[in-house]
Scaffold this motif. Structure first.
Motif, PDB file in Angstrom:
ATOM      1  N   TYR A  36       0.844  -1.197   0.000  1.00 54.89           N
ATOM      2  CA  TYR A  36       0.000   0.000   0.000  1.00 54.89           C
ATOM      3  C   TYR A  36       0.877   1.244   0.000  1.00 54.89           C
ATOM      4  O   TYR A  36       1.955   1.217   0.594  1.00 54.89           O
ATOM      5  CB  TYR A  36      -0.886  -0.027   1.258  1.00 54.89           C
ATOM      6  CG  TYR A  36      -2.060   0.919   1.200  1.00 54.89           C
ATOM      7  CD1 TYR A  36      -3.206   0.593   0.480  1.00 54.89           C
ATOM      8  CD2 TYR A  36      -2.011   2.149   1.846  1.00 54.89           C
ATOM      9  CE1 TYR A  36      -4.280   1.466   0.409  1.00 54.89           C
ATOM     10  CE2 TYR A  36      -3.080   3.029   1.782  1.00 54.89           C
ATOM     11  CZ  TYR A  36      -4.217   2.683   1.061  1.00 54.89           C
ATOM     12  OH  TYR A  36      -5.270   3.548   0.982  1.00 54.89           O
ATOM     13  N   PRO A  37       0.507   2.371  -0.634  1.00 50.23           N
ATOM     14  CA  PRO A  37      -0.814   2.661  -1.211  1.00 50.23           C
ATOM     15  C   PRO A  37      -0.949   2.303  -2.689  1.00 50.23           C
ATOM     16  O   PRO A  37      -2.050   2.258  -3.216  1.00 50.23           O
ATOM     17  CB  PRO A  37      -0.940   4.170  -1.027  1.00 50.23           C
ATOM     18  CG  PRO A  37       0.469   4.660  -1.149  1.00 50.23           C
ATOM     19  CD  PRO A  37       1.335   3.603  -0.517  1.00 50.23           C
ATOM     20  N   GLU A  38       0.193   2.040  -3.394  1.00 52.37           N
ATOM     21  CA  GLU A  38       0.105   1.830  -4.840  1.00 52.37           C
ATOM     22  C   GLU A  38      -0.700   0.590  -5.207  1.00 52.37           C
ATOM     23  O   GLU A  38      -1.313   0.528  -6.282  1.00 52.37           O
ATOM     24  CB  GLU A  38       1.511   1.730  -5.444  1.00 52.37           C
ATOM     25  CG  GLU A  38       2.281   3.042  -5.472  1.00 52.37           C
ATOM     26  CD  GLU A  38       2.953   3.364  -4.143  1.00 52.37           C
ATOM     27  OE1 GLU A  38       2.821   2.539  -3.205  1.00 52.37           O
ATOM     28  OE2 GLU A  38       3.587   4.427  -4.042  1.00 52.37           O
ATOM     29  N   ALA A  39      -0.718  -0.401  -4.306  1.00 55.65           N
ATOM     30  CA  ALA A  39      -1.436  -1.637  -4.607  1.00 55.65           C
ATOM     31  C   ALA A  39      -2.926  -1.396  -4.830  1.00 55.65           C
ATOM     32  O   ALA A  39      -3.591  -2.178  -5.514  1.00 55.65           O
ATOM     33  CB  ALA A  39      -1.234  -2.651  -3.484  1.00 55.65           C
ATOM     34  N   ARG A  40      -3.468  -0.310  -4.283  1.00 54.67           N
ATOM     35  CA  ARG A  40      -4.891  -0.029  -4.457  1.00 54.67           C
ATOM     36  C   ARG A  40      -5.225   0.176  -5.943  1.00 54.67           C
ATOM     37  O   ARG A  40      -6.328  -0.165  -6.379  1.00 54.67           O
ATOM     38  CB  ARG A  40      -5.282   1.217  -3.647  1.00 54.67           C
ATOM     39  CG  ARG A  40      -4.671   2.508  -4.165  1.00 54.67           C
ATOM     40  CD  ARG A  40      -4.806   3.687  -3.204  1.00 54.67           C
ATOM     41  NE  ARG A  40      -4.068   4.826  -3.738  1.00 54.67           N
ATOM     42  CZ  ARG A  40      -4.590   5.740  -4.550  1.00 54.67           C
ATOM     43  NH1 ARG A  40      -5.860   5.656  -4.894  1.00 54.67           N
ATOM     44  NH2 ARG A  40      -3.854   6.728  -5.012  1.00 54.67           N
ATOM     45  N   ILE A  41      -4.255   0.730  -6.699  1.00 58.09           N
ATOM     46  CA  ILE A  41      -4.484   0.975  -8.130  1.00 58.09           C
ATOM     47  C   ILE A  41      -4.584  -0.358  -8.870  1.00 58.09           C
ATOM     48  O   ILE A  41      -5.453  -0.554  -9.729  1.00 58.09           O
ATOM     49  CB  ILE A  41      -3.346   1.830  -8.717  1.00 58.09           C
ATOM     50  CG1 ILE A  41      -3.157   3.104  -7.897  1.00 58.09           C
ATOM     51  CG2 ILE A  41      -3.612   2.170 -10.174  1.00 58.09           C
ATOM     52  CD1 ILE A  41      -1.872   3.856  -8.205  1.00 58.09           C
ATOM     53  N   VAL A  42      -3.696  -1.265  -8.534  1.00 58.62           N
ATOM     54  CA  VAL A  42      -3.692  -2.583  -9.169  1.00 58.62           C
ATOM     55  C   VAL A  42      -4.985  -3.333  -8.834  1.00 58.62           C
ATOM     56  O   VAL A  42      -5.606  -3.950  -9.705  1.00 58.62           O
ATOM     57  CB  VAL A  42      -2.465  -3.401  -8.708  1.00 58.62           C
ATOM     58  CG1 VAL A  42      -2.415  -4.742  -9.417  1.00 58.62           C
ATOM     59  CG2 VAL A  42      -1.175  -2.620  -8.948  1.00 58.62           C
ATOM     60  N   LEU A  43      -5.400  -3.276  -7.570  1.00 53.92           N
ATOM     61  CA  LEU A  43      -6.632  -3.939  -7.155  1.00 53.92           C
ATOM     62  C   LEU A  43      -7.844  -3.353  -7.871  1.00 53.92           C
ATOM     63  O   LEU A  43      -8.754  -4.088  -8.287  1.00 53.92           O
ATOM     64  CB  LEU A  43      -6.808  -3.821  -5.632  1.00 53.92           C
ATOM     65  CG  LEU A  43      -5.855  -4.661  -4.781  1.00 53.92           C
ATOM     66  CD1 LEU A  43      -5.952  -4.251  -3.324  1.00 53.92           C
ATOM     67  CD2 LEU A  43      -6.169  -6.151  -4.929  1.00 53.92           C
ATOM     68  N   SER A  44      -7.860  -2.037  -8.028  1.00 57.33           N
ATOM     69  CA  SER A  44      -8.968  -1.391  -8.724  1.00 57.33           C
ATOM     70  C   SER A  44      -9.026  -1.822 -10.182  1.00 57.33           C
ATOM     71  O   SER A  44     -10.101  -2.135 -10.719  1.00 57.33           O
ATOM     72  CB  SER A  44      -8.828   0.136  -8.633  1.00 57.33           C
ATOM     73  OG  SER A  44      -9.876   0.775  -9.316  1.00 57.33           O
ATOM     74  N   GLN A  45      -7.859  -1.855 -10.840  1.00 55.24           N
ATOM     75  CA  GLN A  45      -7.812  -2.290 -12.238  1.00 55.24           C
ATOM     76  C   GLN A  45      -8.362  -3.705 -12.372  1.00 55.24           C
ATOM     77  O   GLN A  45      -9.169  -3.994 -13.267  1.00 55.24           O
ATOM     78  CB  GLN A  45      -6.389  -2.232 -12.771  1.00 55.24           C
ATOM     79  CG  GLN A  45      -6.276  -2.729 -14.214  1.00 55.24           C
ATOM     80  CD  GLN A  45      -4.831  -2.862 -14.697  1.00 55.24           C
ATOM     81  OE1 GLN A  45      -3.914  -2.402 -14.020  1.00 55.24           O
ATOM     82  NE2 GLN A  45      -4.637  -3.476 -15.844  1.00 55.24           N
ATOM     83  N   CYS A  46      -7.912  -4.590 -11.504  1.00 58.66           N
ATOM     84  CA  CYS A  46      -8.332  -5.990 -11.579  1.00 58.66           C
ATOM     85  C   CYS A  46      -9.829  -6.124 -11.309  1.00 58.66           C
ATOM     86  O   CYS A  46     -10.538  -6.842 -12.020  1.00 58.66           O
ATOM     87  CB  CYS A  46      -7.533  -6.831 -10.582  1.00 58.66           C
ATOM     88  SG  CYS A  46      -7.882  -8.604 -10.678  1.00 58.66           S
ATOM     89  N   ALA A  47     -10.321  -5.425 -10.278  1.00 58.34           N
ATOM     90  CA  ALA A  47     -11.740  -5.518  -9.922  1.00 58.34           C
ATOM     91  C   ALA A  47     -12.622  -5.058 -11.076  1.00 58.34           C
ATOM     92  O   ALA A  47     -13.629  -5.702 -11.412  1.00 58.34           O
ATOM     93  CB  ALA A  47     -12.019  -4.693  -8.667  1.00 58.34           C
ATOM     94  N   VAL A  48     -12.251  -3.947 -11.705  1.00 55.41           N
ATOM     95  CA  VAL A  48     -13.036  -3.427 -12.825  1.00 55.41           C
ATOM     96  C   VAL A  48     -12.974  -4.388 -14.013  1.00 55.41           C
ATOM     97  O   VAL A  48     -13.984  -4.657 -14.669  1.00 55.41           O
ATOM     98  CB  VAL A  48     -12.546  -2.017 -13.222  1.00 55.41           C
ATOM     99  CG1 VAL A  48     -13.161  -1.568 -14.544  1.00 55.41           C
ATOM    100  CG2 VAL A  48     -12.870  -1.011 -12.117  1.00 55.41           C
ATOM    101  N   TYR A  49     -11.786  -4.928 -14.288  1.00 52.82           N
ATOM    102  CA  TYR A  49     -11.641  -5.872 -15.404  1.00 52.82           C
ATOM    103  C   TYR A  49     -12.513  -7.103 -15.185  1.00 52.82           C
ATOM    104  O   TYR A  49     -13.215  -7.562 -16.105  1.00 52.82           O
ATOM    105  CB  TYR A  49     -10.180  -6.283 -15.561  1.00 52.82           C
ATOM    106  CG  TYR A  49      -9.932  -7.235 -16.709  1.00 52.82           C
ATOM    107  CD1 TYR A  49      -9.725  -6.755 -17.998  1.00 52.82           C
ATOM    108  CD2 TYR A  49      -9.928  -8.613 -16.506  1.00 52.82           C
ATOM    109  CE1 TYR A  49      -9.516  -7.632 -19.065  1.00 52.82           C
ATOM    110  CE2 TYR A  49      -9.719  -9.493 -17.557  1.00 52.82           C
ATOM    111  CZ  TYR A  49      -9.505  -8.998 -18.830  1.00 52.82           C
ATOM    112  OH  TYR A  49      -9.311  -9.863 -19.876  1.00 52.82           O
ATOM    113  N   LEU A  50     -12.486  -7.641 -13.978  1.00 53.92           N
ATOM    114  CA  LEU A  50     -13.274  -8.839 -13.690  1.00 53.92           C
ATOM    115  C   LEU A  50     -14.769  -8.538 -13.751  1.00 53.92           C
ATOM    116  O   LEU A  50     -15.560  -9.367 -14.223  1.00 53.92           O
ATOM    117  CB  LEU A  50     -12.896  -9.407 -12.324  1.00 53.92           C
ATOM    118  CG  LEU A  50     -11.451  -9.876 -12.132  1.00 53.92           C
ATOM    119  CD1 LEU A  50     -11.268 -10.523 -10.770  1.00 53.92           C
ATOM    120  CD2 LEU A  50     -11.017 -10.828 -13.233  1.00 53.92           C
TER     121      LEU A  50
END
Length: 426
Positions: A312-326
């Protein structure tokens, strides 16, 4: 100030400790350790509210050991070392058995924090009891895990939870003074999610909302009215841990990226474990998207690796990208359903024999027994396919996999039709 109801009703002996007889009943491993007065370090793995903390406390009380406790959420390496130093001094100079160090949510400890426990466990300065809701194979470092026994606590049943409620009403020093009629329990049980602590906290909240009234009738409607207002905030200590992750997963499954990002933000602001979120995305990518978009699993796995690397905090961007993609991906649970059906078949039919033509034949005797005879090597045939039966004869022709109704799996359906014609009835 009175203790919370869940604390007042915490069992003080193994006889009143519910639903874990496979661990604490006669001849069970933990009961046997206590009887032999020889404790081993252990990891207690189970859903929230199944009694992990209570069991650790009972073990300490029944063994007469000093009991130290740390929470992995708020404790660091310095706290661990301070407790180990105290335990070491007690072990060396008091002549008593090793103190017990209980670490709640041990899966939240990082590698360096877990490594700081190793020496004390190896040298016998402490007996470690860790509690976790996560699979310890993934979350506890191998060196520490190899020095601990892992015991799995079972989820509490509806009967167990209702028994807790009635027991509290009848025996609690405060509730027993009131005339409480528990007319319906469904709302309390849904609120608890199988968590004993939550079901008792919910009962106490509802009862307290009646003020000084001594006659109280509890219905599902009353419970929903009184509890709903208390379900707004995300509690990173676990009270709503599973409610929020459930909303997150269901939003993605329902193809709603806006809701997915909202629930993700709730977890991030609440201090949720990033790897916990990433792991759930990894599971969802296979369970709910599967072969409708195989790339989803690759992205989710890369997300887990990225989150583990950058934090964190950069991991939130990766999680957001993945969540939206899924959320935006086509959905299919066909492979999830296929393995469920196949496992049900295995449980129903047992260990059926492997057909002779599919068996390995590394020796002359096996070849003489027709192992591998009549097997058709697919690559030796047109289109790399030769029709033959691959299931045991007792279940020949059984269908487990049904392609999902999406573009990617329609291609699979057509491929199977071109090979098997009507055999699979796709």
């Amino acid at each position: 100030m009175n203790k919370p109801l869940a604390e007042r009703m915490r069992p003080t002996n193994l006889e009143n400790y519910i639903n874990q007889t496979h661990l604490v009943g006669e001849g069970a491993p933990i009961k046997s350790m206590l009887d032999a007065k020889r404790l081993l370090s252990m990891i207690l793995w189970g859903p929230p509210g199944t009694g992990k903390t209570t069991l650790a406390q009972l073990i300490a009380e029944l063994s007469g050991r000093k009991f130290y406790t740390l929470s992995a959420i708020s404790s660091g390496v310095k706290d661990v070392r301070e407790v180990i130093d105290k335990a070491k001094n007690q072990t060396l100079f008091s002549g008593e058995g090793q103190p017990i160090l209980f670490i709640d949510e041990i899966h939240r400890f990082n590698k360096s924090q877990q490594d700081s426990l190793l020496g004390a466990v190896e040298k016998g300065f402490i007996t470690l009891i860790g509690a976790t809701t996560e699979n310890p194979s993934f979350e506890v470092v191998p060196a520490l895990l190899s020095r601990c026994q892992v015991y799995v606590l079972k989820e509490l049943s509806k009967v167990d939870l209702e028994s807790l409620l009635h027991n509290a009403i009848e025996k609690d020093e405060i509730l027993s003074q009131k005339k409480i009629e528990l007319r319906e329990t469904n709302a309390l049980l849904r609120y608890s999610g199988g968590d004993a602590r939550k079901v008792l906290n919910g009962l106490e909240l509802v009862v307290s909302s009646f003020g000084l009234k001594e006659e109280i009738i509890i219905t599902d409607e009353v419970v929903l009215e009184k509890i709903q207002q208390n379900m707004v905030r995300y509690d990173k200590t676990g009270e709503q841990h599973y409610d929020i992750i459930s909303a997150f997963i269901k939003s993605i499954r329902g193809s709603d990226p806006n809701a997915a990002v909202y629930w993700l933000a709730r977890m991030l602001e609440g201090g949720e474990d990033l790897k916990f979120i990433a792991r759930r995305l990894l599971i969802l990518a296979s369970e709910d998207i599967g072969n409708a978009n195989p790339t989803a699993l690759i992205l989710a796995n890369n997300t887990f690796q990225a989150v583990s690397t950058i934090g964190y905090p950069e991991a939130r961007i990766v999680l957001s990208q993945c969540a939206v993609y899924l959320a935006n991906s086509p959905k299919s649970n066909s492979t999830y359903e296929a393995i469920n059906i196949a496992q049900q078949q295995v449980r129903a039919t047992g260990d059926l024999s492997v057909p002779l033509h599919l068996r390995n034949a590394p020796t002359k005797l096996m070849k003489d027994l027709d192992y591998g005879k009549d097997y058709k090597y697919a690559h030796a045939h047109r289109d790399n396919f030769a029709e033959q039966e691959f299931l045991p004869k007792e279940i020949a022709g059984t269908k487990f996999y049904e392609p999902g109704k999406n573009a990617r799996e329609e291609h699979d359906r057509n491929f199977l039709k071109s090979r098997w014609k009507d055999k699979y009835n796709y």
